[in-house]
Design a protein around this motif. Sequence first.
Motif, mmCIF file in Angstrom:
data_model
loop_
_atom_site.group_PDB
_atom_site.id
_atom_site.type_symbol
_atom_site.label_atom_id
_atom_site.label_comp_id
_atom_site.label_asym_id
_atom_site.label_seq_id
_atom_site.Cartn_x
_atom_site.Cartn_y
_atom_site.Cartn_z
ATOM 1 N N VAL A 57 0.857 -1.191 0.000
ATOM 2 C CA VAL A 57 0.000 0.000 0.000
ATOM 3 C C VAL A 57 0.889 1.236 0.000
ATOM 4 N N ASN A 58 0.658 2.150 -0.921
ATOM 5 C CA ASN A 58 1.504 3.325 -1.064
ATOM 6 C C ASN A 58 1.209 4.393 -0.019
ATOM 7 N N GLY A 93 -0.245 -1.051 -6.477
ATOM 8 C CA GLY A 93 -0.358 -1.795 -5.235
ATOM 9 C C GLY A 93 -0.243 -3.281 -5.510
#
Length: 427
Positions: free
Chosen positions: A76-77, A180
């Motif tokens: 997850v960024n 992602g």
Amino acid sequence: MAHTEYPRSYYAASANPVPDRPELLGGAEADVCVIGAGYTGLSTALFLLEYGFKVVVLEAAKVGFGASGRNGGQIVNSYSRDIDVIERTVGPKQAQLLGQMAFEGGRIIRERIATYGIQCDLKDGGVFAALNGNQMRHLEGQKRLWERHGHHQLELLDATRIREVVNTGRYLGGMLDKSGGHIHPLNLALGEAAAVERLGGVIHEQTPAVRIDRGPNPLVHTPRGRVRAKFVVVAGNAYLGNLLPELSAKSMPCGTQVITTEPLPEPLARELLPQDYCVEDCNYLLDYYRLSGDRRLIYGGGVVYGARDPADIESIIRPKMLQTFPQLKDVKIDFAWTGNFLLTLSRLPQVGRLGDNLYYSQGCSGHGVTYTHLAGKVLAEALRGQAERFDAFAALPHYPFPGGRLFRIPFTALGAWYYSLRDRLGI
């Protein structure tokens, strides 16, 4: 000395084979002593070795024993608090630099997997799922924010599109981040540890750091050994204990719970998540889930403040899973476990230096899979004398929890209750 094994989890049960890594006995010397063989420590060690440093890693239990080997496995960024919050906190110039780094961790993970041939069930694509209109409007704003910082691999999903990627009636929309994805987190850590050793690094398991003698050439003491180094990197996060007392007041270990089903028939697995993306919802106390490489549903959620182990994890998480996928009511749960992450009051990572040669990074606040890989690169850069990116993180303000150690758990739990009430009311 007691020998600590992995907790009983799906990840431990399906881990790739690993060599024996003995406890440190006697003395050792290194350019850098890294404390902690989770993602932060392993990423730091790997970058340092690639830069030509001599590295020794000390691990109190086993590689990936903590959050790195127990998390939801989602790439997850950004950070637990997004770039707009950072901008309001520190101003646009520093936020711009941190924004440039917000999407780097996932790229580092993929580069490591490709370069070192790590087998960890990498799959692409992650979905943020909105349960109400306010959350959908938040995702629309998040897309604009991330695109302003150069991240364009995003697609908003309306009610029809989200049903094509997650087969539940709970969501009215969402956002797909094509950069992602998801991995077997323990196997990623084990593969990175093998890469560290391939480059000449040394990892000692069952070797907790019990004291650091600070000074020009710090000495790290373990129960039956010691490491003399030019630099020390402390990467213990929620499992650090009181090794650095000046850090503990500004962070708090918290637990999250995960369950894993028995292997699902292929048609059922494909029905639940047709594109095999991972999913997290937009609640403050969010649910997150994905399919494993052998078609199990891995479902997590909930927070226990103070990192206590709940007596019955399945009773906490299974109702959440069935609310999302009622078609799993007769499916058996094979594994249930908890793991700790380190929460900061700001929910932003704590990065800094004590004296001239003791560096640390901690406090990912539940958003650590990508950040820890970035942190390793930033720490390694700083030890090479390139500190601009390190300084951007180190300048983030951090404060102790209200009421000190005694009251940080009830105060935080009260705040979580408030936000979870807002989730339920759709505010």
